[in-house]
Enzyme design. Structure first.
Site: not given
Length: 867
Positions: A678-679
């Site tokens: 995920g970012c």
């Protein structure tokens, strides 16, 4: 001299063009020197407008007249890794302003034009005596200190102001913004009012005028005048003033410009290249030629460096050699640093810290590639006669084996020469090699021909022979022995290379091949040096067919754009239920229409081997049926990358977590199924991981994202009107990224996400509790620099990064490193573009790795953030 002359003339030309607002004439693009030009576009500007990249490119290319591209690139990156005021303090003798003003201004202009802001302090030198003579004042000295009465102070002040104005004016003519600072920095008491009158002893430094100048884009030009609390001007020694500035700002470099260009050895008459104080100081002071001013200078520098980080050093040089000293390994003047005492060991039991030894050996290319383990090499050392050389922290480790069993030539072999980035930059490598040459009259060693420090090895050898990508070096051999050694080398390898192209940990070269091995996936070593360097050379040049499922969203669109410009990847199909039947926009390699892919079609494509890599750009919880369909085909050879969170918590071992900077790249390269991180999770892990062994408590991540992170489905979190002048917190506990980071790091973290009104880009401010009084801010920054050395997509900054600077960039910036007064907590800030390195760019890294391409293939270098 011609090269030096061309550099000076070019600097003047660039300065004139900059002052007129003209673009410097050059056709070179940023690809000639990608790091310096791109990274320096983030630096200061003059005339309130950014300098053109062509101007910076010209400056940097001209620097190559005095050093190699890799040297200049590395030192630029090193110097820009700290806040601007921590680059250098340069003390200029007054005689230099009188006699060498054009050269001095040109050198300072070069630094300015590559985004470096030295703090310049000048003296007055012989000019004062000339002016005093004109005024009819007889100079008086007591104990070498000028007695400064009121009349003398009048002349001193006048001289300082004139010299300061001359230097500032010369710089301004070259397009450099320079700010004269003639008072307000140094506070002082009378040294001895009765004896010396208006002579001061500095008791304080006011940083504000200097910081304000640099923050506004000006070079600060200081005089060595001080003031009492009542405002009385006092004359202080310029060298002492420079030392006090250095103590306050803790710069990487302290530079003294003098006419001799360094310290001269009284016995040989030659210039001393380097002094390692911890190793040489006591013996140096016993030398008969070290007396009077020379002894005082060495003692003052020794006392100064005792209070500064070991990364700081003092250089005594000629003004014409300033760039060479700063941007080349060989330097030009005399480099003085604390260093460490060198330690010799003849058996393994002499190493009192086995962790340091293992960390040093992990730099070895054979060990990094998995061909050799640390344990097996240590076992080997037990069976041979060896002598090791190293500094105390083993930033450099050299091992000489008395006789190599693989050859019949009875010559000692330099079996290992392993240095960290710090070891190279501080010339510990030279000290180690000099110690080896004292002990061994003859020696040979083997180096990979792509080694970035190859020129250094050539400089240490008397002869060499190259074959099959390796170079045999030696010194002290007669012709017959050298011929025997060459014959052995020619027939079969006499031993593995000392280092690979990134072995030094200093200069990342563009070519490297790595073998596969099955080591543990994640890297949190005791050593700060990056144990997992990028894979920058691919083994595959064939085209790969990509199927993208879920191409409607922002991430899918960004990935399509990257694939469109990639030399090897081609889209074979894109699937989106909402866009089915429409033409794919933003892809120019082929005319592709969106489909709404069904299970049966997936089965058919997989059976017919029509897809090399499947990319799932789907919402959480939707991916599994597609993955199951692909895997149900017997003999399936395709790879799968999932951009959702569905497989980030896999415990079966079938999925590899695809964060290349923290996960063994060979594990990723050998994987069949990759879960793309995920970012927020990427930024948080990169901000926390290097400090893992120092953490004591719960790290807390305060994250703020642009509204693109909320996806394309309408909600309050991507409603621009709702977000205007607003900051929206959400999922304040148990967010999936909180669980992801905790799971991957193996420690609990707290995560507090927010969404703001900008479109893309994330700022993560991370509060990390530390073991009390274990690390300073400088220590922590050095840990991050070393850990992410060679990582093209990670920038380590001395300052807290801004989210506006990361939008549209393919990397992560980590900075800040603010330690609280109790020294038990540090705040680290990381910024990342959630659509790029937070998703699409990272996906492309993983795609490149699993398909055998260079890791950074297809990632635009002109929009990579660099420090």
């Amino acid at each position: 001299m011609l090269a030096r002359r061309s550099v000076i003339l070019a600097a003047r030309a660039i300065g004139r063009k900059a002052q007129l607002g003209l673009k410097a004439a050059t056709t070179q693009s940023s690809t000639f020197f990608p790091v310096s030009v791109v990274e320096l576009n983030q630096r200061r500007s003059f005339n309130n407008t950014p300098m053109t990249s062509s101007t910076r490119s010209t400056v940097v290319q001209l620097l190559n007249n005095i050093g190699s591209k890799r040297e200049v690139e590395q030192y630029l990156k090193y110097f820009t890794s700290v806040s601007s005021q921590q680059f250098a303090v340069i003390k200029v003798g007054g005689a230099i302003i009188t006699q060498q003003l054009p050269e001095l201004a040109s050198c300072l202009a070069f630094l300015y034009h590559v985004g470096l802001y030295p703090i310049v302090l000048h003296g007055t030198g012989p000019q004062i005596n000339e002016l005093l003579e004109v005024e009819g004042v007889e100079p008086e000295y007591i104990d070498g200190i000028r007695v400064t009465d009121a009349k003398t102070m009048e002349v001193v002040r006048k001289c300082f102001l004139e010299q300061n104005l001359r230097l500032v004016t010369a710089l301004e003519k070259m397009g450099v913004h320079a700010r004269p600072i003639t008072a307000g920095v140094f506070s002082a008491d009378f040294l001895d009012k009765d004896k010396y009158q208006l002579v001061g002893k500095i008791n304080g430094v006011n940083k504000s005028p200097v910081e304000a100048a640099i923050e506004s884009g000006y070079l600060p030009i200081l005089t060595s005048l001080a003031e009492t609390p009542s405002g009385q001007l006092l004359n202080v020694n310029a060298d002492v003033a420079a030392s006090e500035l250095a103590r306050e700002f803790e710069p990487l470099k302290i530079v003294y410009l003098n006419e001799k260009g360094g310290l001269i050895h009284g016995g040989t008459g030659e210039k001393i290249s380097a002094i390692n104080l911890d190793e040489e100081y006591e013996d140096l002071l016993k030398e008969p030629w070290v007396k009077y001013g020379t002894k005082l200078k060495i003692k003052e520098i020794h006392d100064l460096l005792q209070h500064l980080p070991r990364s700081s050093s003092v250089a005594i040089i000629d003004v014409n050699d300033l760039q060479k000293e700063l941007f080349t390994d060989s330097g030009a003047g005399t480099l003085i640093r604390r260093g460490y005492k060198l330690i010799n060991r003849n058996k393994l039991s002499d190493f009192t810290n086995s962790d340091l030894l293992r960390a040093a050996l992990l730099r070895d290319p054979e060990i990094k590639s998995g061909k050799l383990s640390v344990a097996s090499y240590l076992k080997h050392l037990e069976s041979v006669s060896f002598k090791s050389y190293g500094d105390a922290p083993l930033e450099v480790l050299a091992i000489v084996v008395d006789k190599n069993t693989k050859t019949n030539v009875d010559v000692p072999k330099l079996d290992k020469f392993l240095s960290s980035r710090t070891g190279w930059l501080n010339n510990v490598t030279d000290n180690i090699f000099a110690a080896i040459k004292k002990d061994y009259k003859s020696l040979y060693w083997v180096v990979n021909e792509n080694d970035s420090n190859l020129s250094w090895y050539f400089s240490k050898a008397e002869g060499s022979f190259a074959k099959n990508g390796e170079i045999l070096f030696w010194f002290g051999l007669d012709t017959d022995t050298a011929a025997k050694l060459i014959k052995q080398f020619d027939v079969a390898s006499v031993g593995s290379s000392l280092s690979s192209e990134t072995e030094s940990g200093v200069f990342s070269a563009a070519q490297q091949k790595r073998g596969f091995h099955s080591s543990a996936a994640r890297y949190y070593p005791n050593s700060n040096t990056n144990p997992n360097p990028p894979i920058k050379e691919g083994t595959n040049s064939k085209k790969s067919r990509v199927a993208l499922i879920g191409a409607r969203g922002y991430v899918g669109q960004n990935l399509i754009g990257l694939i469109d410009k990639h030399p090897y990847f081609e889209l074979s199909l894109v699937s989106s239920r909402e866009l089915s039947g429409q033409k794919l926009q933003g892809y120019n390699k082929d005319n592709i229409v969106y489909s709404n892919l069904q299970k049966e079609e997936i089965l058919e494509l997989e059976k017919n081997n029509e897809v090399d890599i499947w990319v799932m750009a789907l919402p959480n919880g939707v991916c599994k049926p597609f993955v199951d369909a692909i895997e149900s085909v017997e003999g399936s050879q395709s790879k799968i990358i999932d951009l959702s969170a569905d497989y980030r918590f896999d415990t079966t071992g079938e999925w590899t977590y695809g964060l290349p900077e923290l996960v063994d790249r060979n594990t990723i390269r050998a994987a069949k199924k990759i879960s793309n991180p995920g970012c927020y999770a990427t930024a948080s892990q990169l901000a926390i991981a290097p400090l893992k062994k120092h953490i004591q408590g719960l790290p807390t991540v305060f994250g703020v994202s642009g509204y693109s992170g909320a996806g394309t489905k309408p909600s309050k979190k991507n409603d621009v009107e709702y977000l205007t002048n607003n900051l929206v917190p959400y999922s304040l506990t148990d967010h999936i990224h909180e669980k992801e980071v905790s799971s991957q790091l193996g420690l609990s973290i707290a995560f507090i996400p927010h969404v703001a009104q900008w479109f893309q880009g994330i700022s993560a401010t991370v509060s990390i509790p530390l073991k009390p009084k274990s690390l300073t801010s400088r220590d922590i920054r050095n840990i991050y620099q070393d850990r992410y050395q060679g990582e093209d997509l990670i920038t380590v900054s001395g300052e807290a990064p801004l989210v506006k600077d990361i939008s549209g960039k393919h990397g992560v910036v980590v900075g800040g490193f603010a330690v609280n007064s109790a020294e038990d907590r540090v705040v680290v800030v990381a910024t990342i573009d959630n659509l790029l390195k937070g998703a699409a760019t990272q996906c492309l890294q993983n795609m490149n790795l699993v398909q055998g391409y260079s890791e950074y293939e297809g990632i635009p270098t002109d929009v990579v953030i660099r420090g």
